[in-house]
Design a protein around this motif. Structure first.
Motif, mmCIF file in Angstrom:
data_model
loop_
_atom_site.group_PDB
_atom_site.id
_atom_site.type_symbol
_atom_site.label_atom_id
_atom_site.label_comp_id
_atom_site.label_asym_id
_atom_site.label_seq_id
_atom_site.Cartn_x
_atom_site.Cartn_y
_atom_site.Cartn_z
ATOM 1 N N MET A 1 -23.757 89.903 -6.199
ATOM 2 C CA MET A 1 -22.572 89.106 -6.509
ATOM 3 C C MET A 1 -22.987 87.750 -7.080
ATOM 4 O O MET A 1 -23.910 87.109 -6.589
ATOM 5 N N THR A 2 -22.279 87.310 -8.125
ATOM 6 C CA THR A 2 -22.543 85.997 -8.696
ATOM 7 C C THR A 2 -22.218 84.901 -7.696
ATOM 8 O O THR A 2 -21.245 84.977 -6.955
ATOM 9 N N GLU A 3 -23.054 83.852 -7.685
ATOM 10 C CA GLU A 3 -22.796 82.710 -6.819
ATOM 11 C C GLU A 3 -22.485 81.495 -7.678
ATOM 12 O O GLU A 3 -23.104 81.287 -8.732
ATOM 13 N N VAL A 4 -21.510 80.718 -7.271
ATOM 14 C CA VAL A 4 -21.129 79.528 -8.019
ATOM 15 C C VAL A 4 -22.150 78.431 -7.754
ATOM 16 O O VAL A 4 -22.271 77.932 -6.634
ATOM 17 N N ARG A 5 -22.903 78.050 -8.773
ATOM 18 C CA ARG A 5 -23.884 76.977 -8.646
ATOM 19 C C ARG A 5 -23.354 75.691 -9.260
ATOM 20 O O ARG A 5 -23.488 74.614 -8.704
ATOM 21 N N ASP A 6 -22.771 75.811 -10.450
ATOM 22 C CA ASP A 6 -22.163 74.664 -11.117
ATOM 23 C C ASP A 6 -20.655 74.882 -11.095
ATOM 24 O O ASP A 6 -20.155 75.809 -11.744
ATOM 25 N N PRO A 7 -19.888 74.079 -10.354
ATOM 26 C CA PRO A 7 -18.448 74.326 -10.211
ATOM 27 C C PRO A 7 -17.670 74.222 -11.508
ATOM 28 O O PRO A 7 -16.530 74.652 -11.581
ATOM 29 N N SER A 8 -18.280 73.644 -12.550
ATOM 30 C CA SER A 8 -17.578 73.520 -13.824
ATOM 31 C C SER A 8 -18.260 74.304 -14.940
ATOM 32 O O SER A 8 -17.803 74.285 -16.076
ATOM 33 N N GLY A 9 -19.369 74.980 -14.626
ATOM 34 C CA GLY A 9 -20.123 75.675 -15.654
ATOM 35 C C GLY A 9 -19.703 77.120 -15.836
ATOM 36 O O GLY A 9 -18.996 77.690 -15.010
ATOM 37 N N PRO A 10 -20.163 77.753 -16.935
ATOM 38 C CA PRO A 10 -19.808 79.143 -17.216
ATOM 39 C C PRO A 10 -20.344 80.105 -16.162
ATOM 40 O O PRO A 10 -21.364 79.856 -15.518
ATOM 41 N N LEU A 11 -19.639 81.219 -15.998
ATOM 42 C CA LEU A 11 -20.027 82.275 -15.077
ATOM 43 C C LEU A 11 -20.011 83.603 -15.821
ATOM 44 O O LEU A 11 -19.174 83.832 -16.693
ATOM 45 N N ASP A 12 -20.932 84.472 -15.495
ATOM 46 C CA ASP A 12 -20.932 85.831 -16.025
ATOM 47 C C ASP A 12 -20.378 86.758 -14.947
ATOM 48 O O ASP A 12 -21.002 86.924 -13.890
ATOM 49 N N LEU A 13 -19.210 87.338 -15.205
ATOM 50 C CA LEU A 13 -18.530 88.153 -14.203
ATOM 51 C C LEU A 13 -18.421 89.601 -14.674
ATOM 52 O O LEU A 13 -18.078 89.870 -15.832
ATOM 53 N N ARG A 14 -18.675 90.523 -13.765
ATOM 54 C CA ARG A 14 -18.606 91.945 -14.076
ATOM 55 C C ARG A 14 -17.184 92.459 -13.907
ATOM 56 O O ARG A 14 -16.502 92.137 -12.932
ATOM 57 N N VAL A 15 -16.734 93.256 -14.851
ATOM 58 C CA VAL A 15 -15.410 93.878 -14.786
ATOM 59 C C VAL A 15 -15.487 95.085 -13.860
ATOM 60 O O VAL A 15 -16.269 96.009 -14.078
ATOM 61 N N LEU A 16 -14.675 95.070 -12.816
ATOM 62 C CA LEU A 16 -14.654 96.157 -11.852
ATOM 63 C C LEU A 16 -13.680 97.262 -12.242
ATOM 64 O O LEU A 16 -13.933 98.446 -11.992
ATOM 65 N N GLU A 17 -12.582 96.865 -12.857
ATOM 66 C CA GLU A 17 -11.528 97.829 -13.178
ATOM 67 C C GLU A 17 -10.672 97.290 -14.308
ATOM 68 O O GLU A 17 -10.505 96.078 -14.448
ATOM 69 N N VAL A 18 -10.145 98.176 -15.127
ATOM 70 C CA VAL A 18 -9.169 97.821 -16.166
ATOM 71 C C VAL A 18 -7.888 98.589 -15.863
ATOM 72 O O VAL A 18 -7.893 99.827 -15.827
ATOM 73 N N VAL A 19 -6.815 97.869 -15.607
ATOM 74 C CA VAL A 19 -5.545 98.477 -15.217
ATOM 75 C C VAL A 19 -4.572 98.427 -16.391
ATOM 76 O O VAL A 19 -4.324 97.351 -16.955
ATOM 77 N N GLU A 20 -4.026 99.554 -16.787
ATOM 78 C CA GLU A 20 -3.014 99.594 -17.845
ATOM 79 C C GLU A 20 -1.665 99.281 -17.214
ATOM 80 O O GLU A 20 -1.076 100.111 -16.522
ATOM 81 N N GLU A 21 -1.184 98.058 -17.455
ATOM 82 C CA GLU A 21 0.085 97.621 -16.870
ATOM 83 C C GLU A 21 1.274 98.155 -17.664
ATOM 84 O O GLU A 21 2.252 98.651 -17.100
ATOM 85 N N THR A 22 1.200 98.021 -18.999
ATOM 86 C CA THR A 22 2.213 98.565 -19.914
ATOM 87 C C THR A 22 1.465 99.075 -21.141
ATOM 88 O O THR A 22 0.229 99.038 -21.182
ATOM 89 N N GLY A 23 2.202 99.515 -22.134
ATOM 90 C CA GLY A 23 1.560 100.021 -23.332
ATOM 91 C C GLY A 23 0.724 98.990 -24.058
ATOM 92 O O GLY A 23 -0.220 99.347 -24.777
ATOM 93 N N ASP A 24 1.040 97.709 -23.889
ATOM 94 C CA ASP A 24 0.288 96.670 -24.600
ATOM 95 C C ASP A 24 -0.262 95.575 -23.680
ATOM 96 O O ASP A 24 -0.601 94.491 -24.137
#
Length: 362
Positions: A1-24
């Motif tokens: 799991m990513t840990e927050v080191r710089d509270p204002s810096g960029p983070l690389d986050l892994r996508v766990l799931e993509v949910v289709e809410e509507t057609g678009d």
């Protein structure tokens, strides 16, 4: 799991799931970094690869709520000419890593126990959904949500909203407005709802014309500034991610008529002092160079001030000037009411007075 080191810096986050809410519309469920905190109604800034600029930065509101631990969720609605939204909907899959900036924004309730009147149009439901879930779970107030869409098939979070309405039947009133059945949700047609609940705190998010009309109506009804909130950020230019690697509708709204900028006062010749508070901690810093934006100075001094675009296009870095004076180089989001309340964009603020006092708790 990513840990927050710089509270204002960029983070690389892994996508766990993509949910289709509507057609678009798609929801991206992201792995939540350890130690990351946010407020209901805030947004993430996502880095989208671009052949023209290397990276396109786009803000998407969080539809998850802070109490839903273990993940973050943003919801993206595909738009016809939206490069970023189309790229996300076409390319992001479970396992994709996205570079993001930490949660930002001031479209968030100060008190979850307050009675809330919420107006959402289309994908403007995204930050409102976060607020609804948080207020119902951890607050005690009553909520009224008016949610406008083209037709039934375009309603995002339809099932989840129905479940919340049934679970909190004594506290949550859900009103669906479908253009296919009821016509356009004009301010005049929504006015009776606002009149009946005029003691509530109002939150508005959606397409520019919808939001502009509702906010103007709330002003006419006498909703005071402190009980009238609208989401404010526009599509971003530039690259706020620095040298971070890029792997790889919505809550994005155009507020239309930002407050006019005042003529710049003469630039100071000597450094200034800034005194303020952030997340309950106070600071007093000398040596603020006249040509250095407030945000840059705070970050250089180890103050983890929030930000996103750094161009005056969003309200992520907004602070309240309680004493002293600053001059903003650019402002695309704050209106006249915001400016009158002392709200300023830290990324654009230069010192005018010898000492400036600010707060991030507004």
């Amino acid at each position: 799991m990513t840990e927050v080191r710089d509270p204002s810096g960029p983070l690389d986050l892994r996508v766990l799931e993509v949910v289709e809410e509507t057609g678009d519309a798609r929801s991206l469920v992201l792995e939540a970094p350890a130690g990351l905190t946010y407020k209901p109604g805030q947004f993430l800034t996502l880095a989208v690869p671009s052949e023209q600029t290397g990276v396109a930065a786009r803000c998407y509101s969080l539809s998850s709520a802070p109490h839903e631990t273990g993940h973050l969720q943003v919801t993206v609605k595909r738009t016809a000419d939206g490069y970023a939204s189309n790229w996300i909907c076409d390319n992001v899959r479970p396992g994709t890593t996205l570079t993001v900036l930490p949660p930002s924004g001031i479209f968030t309730p100060a008190d979850l126990d307050a009675d809330l009147l919420l107006f959402a149009g289309g994908s403007g439901i995204t930050p409102v959904m976060s607020i609804v879930k948080s207020a119902l779970t951890h607050g005690s107030g009553h909520l009224v949500l008016v949610y406008a869409n083209r037709d039934e098939s375009s309603v995002i979070f339809a099932r989840e909203l129905a479940e919340l309405s049934e679970k909190y039947v004594d506290r949550f009133v859900l009103v669906h407005w479908l253009e296919s059945l009821q016509g356009l949700p004009t301010a005049d047609r929504l006015r009776p709802v606002a009149e009946y609940f005029r003691s509530y705190d109002a939150f508005v998010c959606g397409p520019g014309p919808f939001m502009g009309g509702v906010v103007a109506m709330l002003k006419e009804l006498g909703f005071p500034r402190e009980r009238r909130h609208q989401e404010k950020f526009v599509s971003l230019g530039g690259n706020p991610f620095g040298d971070a690697a890029i792997s790889g509708g919505s809550g994005v709204v155009d507020i239309g008529d930002p407050g006019a900028e005042e003529p710049d006062p003469p630039l100071r010749e000597t450094p200034a002092r800034v005194v303020g508070d952030l997340d309950g901690e106070e600071f007093a810093l000398d040596g603020w160079d006249p040509g250095t934006p407030l945000l840059d100075f705070l970050l250089s001094q180890g103050v983890g001030a929030p930000y996103s675009c750094r161009e005056g296009n969003c309200s992520a870095c907004a602070c309240i000037v309680t004493d002293g004076e600053v001059s903003m180089r650019a402002n695309d989001v704050l209106d006249a009411d915001d400016l009158a309340d002392g709200i300023r964009l830290a990324c654009q603020s230069l010192p005018v007075s010898d000492e400036v006092r600010i707060t991030y708790s507004g």
